[in-house]
Design a protein around this motif. Sequence first.
Motif, mmCIF file in Angstrom:
data_model
loop_
_atom_site.group_PDB
_atom_site.id
_atom_site.type_symbol
_atom_site.label_atom_id
_atom_site.label_comp_id
_atom_site.label_asym_id
_atom_site.label_seq_id
_atom_site.Cartn_x
_atom_site.Cartn_y
_atom_site.Cartn_z
ATOM 1 N N ALA A 240 7.452 3.004 26.175
ATOM 2 C CA ALA A 240 6.901 3.189 27.385
ATOM 3 C C ALA A 240 6.087 4.667 27.195
ATOM 4 N N THR A 241 6.840 5.642 26.603
ATOM 5 C CA THR A 241 6.217 6.940 26.337
ATOM 6 C C THR A 241 4.874 6.854 25.647
ATOM 7 N N PHE A 242 4.826 6.035 24.425
ATOM 8 C CA PHE A 242 3.824 5.620 23.560
ATOM 9 C C PHE A 242 2.350 4.942 24.700
ATOM 10 N N LYS A 243 2.969 4.262 25.624
ATOM 11 C CA LYS A 243 1.840 3.468 26.210
ATOM 12 C C LYS A 243 1.576 4.485 27.372
ATOM 13 N N ALA A 244 2.398 5.423 27.807
ATOM 14 C CA ALA A 244 1.687 6.366 28.920
ATOM 15 C C ALA A 244 0.975 7.795 28.067
ATOM 16 N N THR A 245 0.893 7.751 26.640
ATOM 17 C CA THR A 245 0.362 8.785 26.133
ATOM 18 C C THR A 245 -1.181 8.441 25.779
ATOM 19 N N ALA A 246 -1.923 8.822 26.399
ATOM 20 C CA ALA A 246 -3.556 8.800 26.032
ATOM 21 C C ALA A 246 -3.746 8.813 24.615
ATOM 22 N N ALA A 247 -3.453 9.927 24.055
ATOM 23 C CA ALA A 247 -3.756 10.144 22.772
ATOM 24 C C ALA A 247 -3.220 9.134 21.727
ATOM 25 N N LEU A 248 -2.180 8.280 22.127
ATOM 26 C CA LEU A 248 -1.686 7.191 21.096
ATOM 27 C C LEU A 248 -2.040 5.739 21.610
ATOM 28 N N LYS A 249 -3.159 5.821 22.312
ATOM 29 C CA LYS A 249 -3.810 4.521 22.948
ATOM 30 C C LYS A 249 -4.012 3.483 21.681
ATOM 31 N N ASP A 250 -4.674 4.044 20.572
ATOM 32 C CA ASP A 250 -5.006 3.055 19.365
ATOM 33 C C ASP A 250 -3.922 3.178 18.431
ATOM 34 N N CYS A 251 -2.752 3.717 18.676
ATOM 35 C CA CYS A 251 -1.767 3.740 17.563
ATOM 36 C C CYS A 251 -1.439 2.295 17.361
ATOM 37 N N ALA B 288 0.772 -1.229 -0.107
ATOM 38 C CA ALA B 288 0.008 -0.124 0.084
ATOM 39 C C ALA B 288 0.722 1.192 0.020
ATOM 40 N N MET B 289 2.199 1.160 0.376
ATOM 41 C CA MET B 289 2.930 2.324 0.395
ATOM 42 C C MET B 289 3.184 2.787 -1.183
ATOM 43 N N LYS B 290 3.424 4.283 -1.081
ATOM 44 C CA LYS B 290 3.533 5.029 -2.404
ATOM 45 C C LYS B 290 4.822 5.916 -2.334
ATOM 46 N N PRO B 291 5.550 5.936 -3.394
ATOM 47 C CA PRO B 291 6.591 6.921 -3.237
ATOM 48 C C PRO B 291 6.336 8.314 -2.600
ATOM 49 N N GLY B 292 7.157 8.886 -1.773
ATOM 50 C CA GLY B 292 6.805 9.923 -0.807
ATOM 51 C C GLY B 292 6.186 9.693 0.518
ATOM 52 N N ASP B 293 5.574 8.665 0.720
ATOM 53 C CA ASP B 293 5.115 8.204 2.014
ATOM 54 C C ASP B 293 6.024 8.324 3.068
ATOM 55 N N LEU B 294 5.601 8.841 4.378
ATOM 56 C CA LEU B 294 6.719 8.990 5.538
ATOM 57 C C LEU B 294 6.609 7.827 6.250
ATOM 58 N N CYS B 295 7.704 7.249 7.033
ATOM 59 C CA CYS B 295 7.589 6.250 7.752
ATOM 60 C C CYS B 295 8.352 6.489 9.065
ATOM 61 N N LEU B 296 7.782 6.312 10.304
ATOM 62 C CA LEU B 296 8.504 6.499 11.546
ATOM 63 C C LEU B 296 9.411 5.230 11.553
ATOM 64 N N TYR B 297 10.741 5.349 12.011
ATOM 65 C CA TYR B 297 11.665 4.269 11.919
ATOM 66 C C TYR B 297 11.849 3.745 13.457
ATOM 67 N N TYR B 298 11.426 2.630 13.662
ATOM 68 C CA TYR B 298 11.400 2.212 15.005
ATOM 69 C C TYR B 298 12.423 1.171 15.363
ATOM 70 N N HIS B 299 13.218 1.214 16.264
ATOM 71 C CA HIS B 299 14.219 0.368 16.505
ATOM 72 C C HIS B 299 13.355 -0.721 17.618
ATOM 73 N N SER B 300 13.231 -1.870 17.087
ATOM 74 C CA SER B 300 12.533 -2.894 17.826
ATOM 75 C C SER B 300 13.654 -3.709 18.744
ATOM 76 N N ASN B 301 13.144 -4.460 19.582
ATOM 77 C CA ASN B 301 13.660 -5.307 20.657
ATOM 78 C C ASN B 301 14.906 -4.534 21.176
ATOM 79 N N GLU B 302 15.723 -3.817 20.659
ATOM 80 C CA GLU B 302 16.723 -3.178 21.740
ATOM 81 C C GLU B 302 16.619 -1.739 21.426
ATOM 82 N N GLY B 303 16.217 -1.088 22.499
ATOM 83 C CA GLY B 303 15.883 0.450 22.403
ATOM 84 C C GLY B 303 14.370 0.682 22.280
ATOM 85 N N LYS B 304 13.595 -0.111 21.681
ATOM 86 C CA LYS B 304 12.098 -0.013 21.515
ATOM 87 C C LYS B 304 11.746 1.478 21.405
ATOM 88 N N ALA B 305 12.175 2.216 20.599
ATOM 89 C CA ALA B 305 11.789 3.735 20.380
ATOM 90 C C ALA B 305 11.766 4.267 18.824
#
Length: 142
Positions: A100-111, A43-60
């Motif tokens: 942890a910040t994601f989980k603590a932010t009510a506005a992101l609960k359905d992220c 579904a991605m198209k050229p120009g779409d923006l991606c948050l780059y998440y470091h998983s497992n180590e760092g989790k951010a």
Amino acid sequence: MAKPQYWLIKSEPSVYPYAQLEKDGKTAWTGVRNYEARNNLRAMKPGDLCLYYHSNEGKAVVAVAKALTAAGPDPTAPGEDWASVDVGPVVPLAQPVDLATFKATAALKDCQLLTRSRISVVPITAPHFKLILKMGKTALPK
């Protein structure tokens, strides 16, 4: 011109950290072996923006990348029905936004980082994307 869509893509920093993407200038986003994540890549198209998440180590979320190409076959799975897109660096976050910040932010609960946590490529709403950039004290380059 269509508005970009927003995504969150995950990579373990020991496998392919954002700093490596900056050094390389672009990479093929390969190795996704989940049908839902594959469909999100398609579904991605050229120009779409991606948050780059470091998983497992760092989790951010550590940066923003962008899709450079539409999806094509994954070259690491010849003859199989998997997808890949090329992505490039946009900007590192001034302050990573950890899980942890994601989980603590009510506005992101359905992220989808939280609701679809096992999926390596998920869509992100525009309001979530903007909030995460704000929390990361980062503006997109002009």
